[in-house]
Write a protein that holds these residues in place. Structure first.
Motif, short mmCIF file in Angstrom:
data_model
loop_
_atom_site.label_atom_id
_atom_site.label_comp_id
_atom_site.label_asym_id
_atom_site.label_seq_id
_atom_site.Cartn_x
_atom_site.Cartn_y
_atom_site.Cartn_z
N PHE A 125 -29.28 -33.76 102.79
CA PHE A 125 -29.01 -32.33 102.86
C PHE A 125 -29.39 -31.65 101.54
O PHE A 125 -29.50 -32.29 100.49
CB PHE A 125 -27.53 -32.05 103.17
CG PHE A 125 -26.61 -32.32 102.01
CD1 PHE A 125 -26.31 -31.32 101.09
CD2 PHE A 125 -26.06 -33.57 101.81
CE1 PHE A 125 -25.48 -31.57 100.01
CE2 PHE A 125 -25.23 -33.83 100.74
CZ PHE A 125 -24.94 -32.82 99.83
N ASN A 126 -29.58 -30.36 101.63
CA ASN A 126 -29.72 -29.52 100.44
C ASN A 126 -28.93 -28.25 100.68
O ASN A 126 -28.97 -27.67 101.77
CB ASN A 126 -31.18 -29.19 100.16
CG ASN A 126 -31.35 -28.54 98.80
OD1 ASN A 126 -30.94 -29.07 97.79
ND2 ASN A 126 -31.95 -27.36 98.77
N ALA A 127 -28.17 -27.83 99.68
CA ALA A 127 -27.37 -26.61 99.78
C ALA A 127 -27.95 -25.53 98.90
O ALA A 127 -28.57 -25.82 97.86
CB ALA A 127 -25.91 -26.90 99.39
N TYR A 128 -27.77 -24.29 99.29
CA TYR A 128 -28.21 -23.13 98.52
C TYR A 128 -27.01 -22.25 98.24
O TYR A 128 -26.25 -21.91 99.16
CB TYR A 128 -29.27 -22.32 99.29
CG TYR A 128 -30.54 -23.08 99.58
CD1 TYR A 128 -31.65 -22.96 98.75
CD2 TYR A 128 -30.63 -23.92 100.69
CE1 TYR A 128 -32.83 -23.65 99.02
CE2 TYR A 128 -31.80 -24.61 100.96
CZ TYR A 128 -32.89 -24.47 100.13
OH TYR A 128 -34.04 -25.16 100.41
N GLN A 129 -26.82 -21.92 96.98
CA GLN A 129 -25.73 -21.03 96.57
C GLN A 129 -26.34 -19.67 96.27
O GLN A 129 -27.16 -19.53 95.36
CB GLN A 129 -25.02 -21.59 95.35
CG GLN A 129 -23.87 -20.71 94.84
CD GLN A 129 -23.33 -21.21 93.51
OE1 GLN A 129 -24.00 -21.95 92.81
NE2 GLN A 129 -22.13 -20.79 93.16
N ILE A 130 -25.97 -18.65 97.05
CA ILE A 130 -26.58 -17.34 96.90
C ILE A 130 -25.50 -16.27 96.77
O ILE A 130 -24.35 -16.46 97.19
CB ILE A 130 -27.49 -17.00 98.10
CG1 ILE A 130 -26.68 -16.94 99.40
CG2 ILE A 130 -28.62 -18.01 98.21
CD1 ILE A 130 -27.48 -16.47 100.60
N ASN A 131 -25.89 -15.16 96.18
CA ASN A 131 -25.01 -13.99 96.14
C ASN A 131 -24.90 -13.42 97.54
O ASN A 131 -25.91 -13.24 98.24
CB ASN A 131 -25.58 -12.95 95.17
CG ASN A 131 -24.68 -11.73 95.04
OD1 ASN A 131 -24.72 -10.84 95.89
ND2 ASN A 131 -23.89 -11.69 94.00
N LYS A 132 -23.69 -13.14 97.97
CA LYS A 132 -23.46 -12.69 99.33
C LYS A 132 -24.17 -11.38 99.65
O LYS A 132 -24.60 -11.15 100.78
CB LYS A 132 -21.94 -12.53 99.56
CG LYS A 132 -21.55 -12.16 100.97
CD LYS A 132 -20.04 -12.09 101.10
CE LYS A 132 -19.62 -11.69 102.51
NZ LYS A 132 -18.14 -11.63 102.64
N VAL A 133 -24.31 -10.52 98.66
CA VAL A 133 -24.91 -9.21 98.88
C VAL A 133 -26.42 -9.24 98.70
O VAL A 133 -27.19 -8.84 99.59
CB VAL A 133 -24.28 -8.16 97.95
CG1 VAL A 133 -24.99 -6.82 98.09
CG2 VAL A 133 -22.80 -8.01 98.25
#
Length: 799
Positions: free
Chosen positions: A64-72
């Motif tokens: 797997f790979n996860a992406y952490q992004i700003n919600k807006v």
């Protein structure tokens, strides 16, 4: 003279009209600036996950790979310095928990699946502490299915007829979403609805709307799972009820929200390829021929449209100014109070992914080269972060999350997408012009994961104030921290990020550096534990797992040996393991958590139970030693003999855990190591292992620890950032490997993540095909530097 007065009148009127327009323009400009400033200061986050496939066999690895992004903004975020990824089952028991480091973009990993794992539905959860503090409904929940040839799944049982008498259906949950947020009398209104059972499963219903005169005004039915909409013309003096009928024939009624005299709404009345036409309507108490409203269109962290109107009016909003995806229309009055909110989906300007293979068809064990290029919606090269997987279609089906960013696929019509938009929760209705910020802000936070705190005591159990506690690591990270205990003997050491299972040494000394005979007890490490919101635990579609369930009896995925030859030539990169300090042959399960005697030896007598608390998932609850997901104490096994912990009479203190008391009576000189089994790993002990298992292995010879007269140091291990394993594949450029007769039956042919493109948005992937003739699905998923989330699938042939 009269003509001169008329000219003065018209000049005065034009001056006032110009001043009015100029003042309104300044008002909307000011509002837009404050809105953008507030949006771009938002710190809320989202996580999304890409896996190599969706259906696995027990014993395989989830890549797997996860992406952490700003919600807006959708841009990559590094606000939280820890990202958690859990694998949980239907009972929310944690099968595996990984801790990832977003600061180094190391959000990829592999989760080995225990061979004894029960077949059925599982979920990967991705989240940060920040997400849990704000809204647990924002966590990422990614469904997978695990096939196990050794056992029968709950899903298989669903295919068998159920002859159990069914009780009367519980009252379904029925939620109404008026378009624009309000129902206005005298204006045709569109109402979307969501209907689910008590477990948040979508229901298929049909129904009608009836007023208090017993007149049916409209009929409707669901058009998407659990979703539908209808329109009607509401009268101010009438009351309305919704009646729905399920497929089983049960009928239920629900009152409709009242009309709002002080309400306003934005409704979509038309849409074409280039624009969205909206109608702004005002309730009677707001309607005035001079009433001015501001209409703003925002997407992510930018204002993409701004307009001023009076009374009831229509407005065409061009799509070309918006990026692909969800946008929000906001209506304000002239006092800048928010009146209405409407979500819309803009289907232009999406990121474009091009995949160019070097061949039309590939042979077995042949090198495949794929050239990847990413462009934004304006055909400009886009620097991107992506994950790539190649899977065999004949052995696995890929199913991805039904999130909004992926609803651009042709299987959803524009009308269906708009239905989903109406049922999205309002994001900005609580905002007021007096607020200093648009959304709730949270101060920067560091997870307590990398903080070591505890208490230093003398051998009589009394706190030691003014003692210097020093921590160093035995690994190459060269971690060093020091603190002086307070009057209660407590110390607090803040550490930088470190890898999982890092060994540390604690030493107590006086202020002159002389070692002190001290006993240091560390506070247990607290890892997140929470219940997954039921509405997020979606199951894979039945057709996504059917083929794999039929192939349960096939061999496991990977290169299999043939004719007595093993693939010794395949090079797998790994770290050199340290010599083990315990007898690994006695280990019951390779997936158990281990507590060696070296980890607890320096803690002195009565420290076994406390040392167990440092193992993830072991905790104290109501003065009982329990494992995650359980409220009762685990099964105790010593040298193969099972103990009834409730029958252990080793303490007279009421309310004290008999298990902890018993463990603290054990001599460390007799202990080789302790295993902790939980969840599916404990299934080998049957029902008795339902609360987990603690297994104690003793030594055949007693250790000699008499060389240490005093306990001035303490060695311990801590959970840290997970070490990502390497995805391995055979190197068929080597003739000796290419000629091996062992069949290559991999279902995951290639996995790589994260991959960063160059500034031209380009990258190249290389992999080797397997033996079976089939079709491969290439999946590219990622995010551009400007925040465009993209997903692309491409088929290549292996003849």
């Amino acid at each position: 003279m009269m003509k001169k007065k008329e000219n003065i009148f018209w000049i005065f009127l034009l001056i006032n009209f110009f001043a009015f327009g100029q003042n309104q323009s300044k008002g909307i400009d000011s509002l837009a600036v404050r809105l953008v400033r507030s949006l771009r200061s938002d710190v809320e986050e989202n996580i999304f996950i890409h896996t190599d496939k969706s259906v696995y066999k027990a014993g395989e690895t989830i890549w797997f790979n996860a992406y952490q992004i700003n919600k807006v903004s959708h841009k990559l975020s590094h606000y939280s310095d820890v990202v958690f990824v859990d694998l949980v089952n239907e009972k929310d028991s944690i099968i595996s928990q990984l801790i990832l480091n977003p600061g180094s973009l190391r959000l990829n990993g592999g989760i080995p699946l225990p061979i004894v794992l029960q077949e059925g539905d599982y979920w990967l959860r991705g989240y940060t502490s920040n997400i849990l503090r704000t809204d647990s409904n924002d966590i990422c929940v990614h469904p997978i299915y695990i096939v196990n040839p050794q056992n029968i799944s709950a899903t298989n049982a669903k295919n068998e007829p159920d002859i159990t008498p069914q009780p009367r259906m519980a009252i379904p949950k029925f939620e109404i979403y008026p378009e624009g947020g309000s129902i206005i009398a005298g204006v045709t209104s569109v109402l979307a609805f969501r209907v689910t059972d008590q477990n948040n499963n979508p229901l298929e219903v049909e129904g009608y709307l009836k007023d208090n005169r017993d007149t049916i005004t409209t009929r409707f039915k669901t058009s998407l799972p659990g979703l539908g909409k209808f329109s009607f013309f509401p009268w101010k003096i009438r009351q309305y009820k919704v009646y729905i009928r399920t497929k089983d024939g049960f009928e239920f009624s629900y009152p409709l929200p009242q009309t709002g005299n002080y309400a306003a709404s934005i409704s979509v009345v038309g849409e074409d390829q280039n624009s969205v036409k909206v109608l702004v309507a005002l309730g009677d108490s707001l309607y005035d021929k001079n009433a001015v409203t501001y209409l703003l269109g925002i997407s992510r962290d930018s204002v993409c449209f701004a307009g001023i109107g009076q009374r009831m009016y229509e407005s065409n909003i061009p799509k070309r100014n918006f990026p692909q995806g969800e946008a929000t229309l906001l209506l304000f009055d002239e006092h800048e109070q928010l009146l209405s909110e409407r979500n819309v989906y803009m289907d232009l300007n999406s990121a474009i992914v091009n995949i160019q293979p070097d061949k039309e068809n590939y042979l077995a064990r042949q090198n495949a080269v794929l050239d990847i290029s990413i462009h934004d919606g304006y055909d400009r090269p886009a620097l991107s972060l992506l994950t790539a997987s190649v899977t065999d279609d004949s052995s696995v089906r890929y199913f991805d999350d039904h999130d909004i960013a992926q609803m651009t696929e042709e299987k959803h019509s524009a009308e269906e997408r708009d239905l989903v938009m109406i049922t999205q929760k309002n994001k900005y209705r609580k905002w007021a012009v007096s607020d200093s910020a648009w959304t709730t802000k949270y101060p920067g936070m560091n997870d307590d994961l990398f903080t070591v705190h505890g208490i230093a005591m003398n051998q009589k159990g009394r706190p030691l104030p003014g003692v210097v506690v020093t921590l160093i690591s035995t690994q190459p990270e060269n971690i060093f921290a020091t603190d002086t205990t307070n009057e209660d003997g407590r110390f607090n050491l803040i550490l930088p990020g470190y890898h999982d299972s890092t060994e540390f040494i604690l030493q107590a000394s006086d202020k002159k550096g002389k070692a002190i005979d001290a006993k240091m007890i560390l506070d247990p490490l607290s890892l997140p534990k929470f219940n997954t919101p039921l509405n997020l635990k979606k199951n894979l579609p039945a057709d996504a797992v059917t083929d794999m369930v039929k192939k349960k009896s096939e061999k496991r995925d990977f290169l299999l040996p043939g004719k007595g030859k093993e693939l010794k030539e395949v090079i797998v990169r790994s770290r050199i393991k340290k010599p083990l300090s315990y007898d690994e042959k006695q280990r019951v399960s390779q997936f158990s958590k281990i507590l060696t005697a070296d980890m607890i030896r320096t803690s002195g007598p009565g420290s076994v139970a406390n040392a167990l608390l440092f193992i993830p998932g072991v905790q104290l609850r109501n003065r009982r030693l329990v494992l995650s997901g359980s409220d009762a104490e685990p099964l105790l096994v010593m040298d193969g003999v099972q103990f009834d912990t409730n029958a252990l009479k080793v303490t007279s203190e009421p309310g004290t855990s008999p298990l902890m008391s018993f463990l603290n009576t054990l001599s460390l000189q007799l202990i080789d190591f302790i295993e902790v089994l939980n969840g599916a790993d404990a299934a080998i002990y049957g029902m008795q292992g339902g609360n987990g298992v603690i297994i104690i292995h003793t030594l055949s010879q007693v250790r000699n620890n008499t060389k240490n007269d005093k306990v001035a140091t303490m060695n311990f291990y801590r959970t840290g950032y997970s070490n990502s394993p390497l995805f391995t594949e055979p190197d068929y450029t080597k003739k000796e490997i290419r000629k091996i007769n062992a069949p290559d039956q991999r279902s995951t042919i290639y996995w790589s993540g994260p991959v960063i493109t160059d500034n031209n948005g380009k990258t190249t992937l290389n992999f080797f095909t397997a033996d079976p003739g089939t079709t491969y699905t290439v999946t590219i998923k990622g995010i551009t530097v400007s925040g465009d989330i993209f997903l692309k699938r491409f088929l290549i042939s292996r003849k």
